[in-house]
Design a protein around this motif. Structure first.
Motif: not given
Length: 574
Positions: A410-435
Motif C-alpha cells: 500500500a505504500m505511496a510512490l513519492r512526494y510530488m515535485n520534491n526530489d530531496d524529500a522523496t529520497r529521504e523518505t522513499f528508499v528502494d520500496g521502503w518508507v522511512y517513517t521518522g517515528d
C-alpha cells in the motif's frame, strides 16, 4: 532482528488493474464479506436527517456525477467536512481517471491556496460552510468561478450560496442524458502507478508535501485490513468487525485515516457508515444512541472525552462493541479508564493512521484480544515488512528502539515535485517513517509520541515564527499531552529590542509570548497552534553544521512538563 513480517500469511490477490471506484463499486473481491440481506443494509446514513443511502443509490449518483463532469477537469480539490456525497465525489472523479486532492476544511485561505496551487487543481468542490474561505482561496489560485461546485447544504448553510451548481444538480444532469464518458480499464500493473490521490502530509520538515498515492495503495490496504478481519475465530457475538455493523463516521475524510480506514475499509466490509460533518461530542453521543452504532474509530482526544465527559452517563452506549484508536498513541492509563467506563467493549490501536506515506494501516488491533496489549499500537498487518533502524544505521533487535522503516503493497510512490524529500523518505520500496518504535516477539508495535493525529512540521512553524519582530531564533518541539498526543511548543530566543522591553517591564514577557502565539493562531490551522506554549531560551542548541538539536529541547520540554514549569501551555477543553 533483520526484518519482521506481519503475521497471518500473505493477503489475498490485490488487483492492480482497477481504479478505487471500480474496486469499491463493480467487483466482488474474494476478501469482501457478504452484506446482510443481499446488501439491504445502507452504505451510509446522513446523521442530521437519518436518510439512508444504499448501494444502488451510491452507484447511481457516482455515475451521474461522473457523466456530468466527464469532459471538464483532471485534478479535483475537495474542501469540505464529511458529507454523504464525499465518497460519491471521490469515486466519480476516479471513474473519469482524474485525481483527488482533499483539503482540510479548517484551512485558512493561504493554506488552501497553497494546496490548490501546487497540485494545479482545476475544480474545487466546497461545502457551503466553507464557501467564503474557498472562494477567496480559489481567486488567489486563479481558479475561475465556473470551476466551483457545492456539496448540498442541509442546515447552517451560508445565507447566500450564489449560482454555483450543487452535487445533486450535477447528478440529475448526468442521469438525464446518455453516458458521455468512457471508463477505461487499467492495464495489468497500471494501478500501481496511476495516481488516485494527492494527499498532504507535513512529514517532519518543511511545508506540507503532496503525497502521490496510486489506486493500488488504498485497494491494497483495504484488502490487508479485510483479510485480517476475516481471520477472526472468536464467536460471532464477540468479533470486533461484523458485516451489518454501524460505524461512526466523524473523523475527517480528507485525512488518510478517515479516507482509507473509515470511508473505504468500513463500507467495503459491509458496515453502515453514519456520516457526521461536525464534531460535537454530546451530539455524537446522541447519534450513537439513535443509530445503535457498534464501531467507534476514534483518536485519543475522543477517548479522553469518553472517559471524563459528564454527558457520557446520560446516554445509552450499550450498542458499542469496539473502539479503535489511531492517529496518535493511546496511553495504557486511558485504555484502563475507557475499559472502566465501557466494560464490555473491545479496545485496540492501530499505527499508520496518521501516515499518509504508508497509505494508512501498518498495524491493526490484535483480533484475538478484547483489550489489546497496553501501550501497543497494534500488530503488523499481513503483507507488511518492518525494520527498526538504529541511529548508526544498524538494525535493532526485538524490543530495541529505533526508527520504523516499512514496506508493503500500500505504500505511496513519492512526494510530488520534491526530489530531496522523496529520497529521504522513499528508499528502494521502503518508507522511512521518522517515528521511534520498538517491535516485540508478537509483531506488536510500540510508538515512542503528533497533534491529534496530524503531523505538524516544526520547520514550517519555525519559518513563520522567524517573521515575528520579537523572535531572533526558534525551535519547535512536541511536548507529550494525554489529550492531543503532542502539543507544539516553541523555544524562542527573543530579539534584542524585545529583551530591552522585558527588562524595563516584567509584564512585557507575557505580552510577547501572547503576541508570538497569536502570530501563529491568525494564519495556521488549529492543530498547528502553539498550544504547548512559548518558552524563552538564551540560545538554540545546534550541531557544527547548524542543524537544530531538536531532541535536546524535546527532552528539556519533557523535564519542564514533569516539573510543572510549562506555565504557558493551553489547557485542554472537554
Amino acid at each position: 532482528m533483520a526484518e519482521i513480517h506481519g503475521p497471518g500469511g500473505p493477503p489475498p490477490h490485490i488487483p492492480d488493474d482497477l481504479t478505487v471506484a471500480q474496486f469499491m463499486l463493480d467487483v466482488d473481491h474474494e476478501s469482501r464479506p457478504v452484506r446482510p440481506e443481499a446488501q439491504a443494509n445502507p452504505w451510509m446514513i446522513e446523521d442530521a436527517t437519518g436518510r439512508a443511502i444504499r448501494f444502488a443509490e451510491v452507484r447511481e449518483r457516482t455515475h451521474g456525477m461522473a457523466n456530468a463532469l466527464y469532459s471538464r477537469w483532471k485534478l479535483v480539490c475537495i474542501y469540505s467536512p464529511n458529507h454523504v456525497d464525499y465518497a460519491i465525489a471521490v469515486w466519480a472523479v476516479h471513474r473519469l481517471g482524474a485525481i483527488i486532492t482533499a483539503a482540510n476544511p479548517a484551512y485558512l485561505v493561504g493554506e488552501l491556496e497553497y494546496q490548490m496551487s501546487i497540485t494545479k487543481a482545476k475544480l474545487l468542490i466546497i461545502h457551503p460552510w466553507s464557501l467564503a474561505v474557498g472562494l477567496e482561496a480559489a481567486r488567489a489560485a486563479g481558479l475561475p468561478a465556473d470551476r466551483i461546485v457545492l456539496f448540498d447544504a442541509l442546515y447552517d448553510a451560508a445565507p447566500t450560496l450564489g449560482s454555483y451548481p450543487t452535487i445533486s444538480q450535477l447528478v440529475a444532469e448526468g442521469l438525464a442524458k446518455p453516458t458521455c464518458f468512457y471508463e477505461r480499464r487499467l492495464r495489468p500493473g497500471e494501478g500501481k502507478t496511476k495516481l488516485a490521490f494527492l494527499s498532504f502530509s507535513s512529514g517532519t520538515t518543511g511545508k506540507p508535501k503532496a503525497v502521490c498515492i496510486p489506486h493500488y495503495g488504498p485497494i491494497a490496504n483495504v484488502v490487508q485490513m479485510t483479510h485480517l478481519a476475516n481471520l477472526q475465530t472468536l464467536p460471532w457475538d464477540e468479533r470486533k468487525w461484523r458485516p451489518g455493523d454501524v460505524c461512526l463516521g466523524v473523523l475527517p475524510f480528507f485525512h488518510i485515516y478517515g479516507l482509507v480506514v473509515i470511508m473505504h475499509f468500513q463500507m467495503f466490509c459491509g458496515t453502515t457508515l453514519v456520516v457526521i460533518p461536525k464534531f460535537n461530542f454530546v451530539d455524537i453521543l446522541k447519534s450513537i444512541e439513535r443509530y445503535h452504532i457498534n464501531q467507534l474509530p476514534v483518536v485519543p482526544p475522543m477517548v479522553v472525552l469518553l472517559c471524563k465527559h459528564p454527558a457520557v452517563k446520560q446516554h445509552d452506549l450499550s450498542s458499542v462493541r469496539a473502539v479503535m484508536s489511531g492517529a496518535a498513541p493511546l496511553s495504557a492509563e486511558l485504555i484502563h479508564q475507557l475499559s472502566q467506563v465501557l466494560p464490555k467493549i473491545h479496545i485496540g490501536q492501530g499505527y499508520g493512521t496518521r501516515m499518509t506515506e504508508t497509505c494508512t494501516t501498518v498495524s491493526f488491533p490484535q483480533i484475538e484480544q478484547r483489550i489489546c496489549t497496553p501501550g501497543s499500537a497494534g500488530r503488523l498487518v499481513p503483507g507488511i515488512v518492518a525494520r527498526v533502524v538504529k541511529p548508526d544505521g544498524s538494525l535493532a533487535g526485538l524490543n530495541e528502539p529505533g526508527q520504523l522503516v516499512v514496506k508493503g503493497p500500500a505504500m505511496a510512490l513519492r512526494y510530488m515535485n520534491n526530489d530531496d524529500a522523496t529520497r529521504e523518505t522513499f528508499v528502494d520500496g521502503w518508507v522511512y517513517t521518522g517515528d521511534e518504535v520498538t517491535i516485540n516477539e508478537s509483531a506488536e508495535l510500540f510508538e515512542l509520541l503528533k497533534v491529534r493525529g496530524f503531523q505538524v512540521a516544526p520547520a514550517e512553524l519555525e519559518g513563520h515564527l522567524l517573521d515575528h519582530p520579537d523572535v531572533s531564533d526558534v525551535c519547535v518541539v512536541g511536548v507529550p499531552d494525554d489529550y492531543s498526543g503532542e502539543l507544539p511548543l516553541a523555544f524562542v530566543v527573543p530579539s534584542a529590542p524585545a529583551l530591552e522591553r522585558m527588562k524595563k517591564d516584567s509584564a512585557e514577557a507575557g505580552r510577547v509570548k501572547a503576541s508570538i502565539k497569536k502570530h501563529v493562531t491568525d494564519v495556521k490551522v488549529h492543530y498547528k497552534r502553539l498550544a504547548g506554549g512559548v518558552e524563552f531560551i538564551d540560545v538554540i542548541p545546534k550541531n557544527p553544521s547548524g542543524k537544530l538539536l531538536r531532541r535536546v529541547l524535546r527532552d528539556r520540554a519533557k523535564e519542564m512538563k514533569a516539573q510543572g514549569l510549562l506555565t504557558d501551555a493551553d489547557k485542554a477543553k472537554l
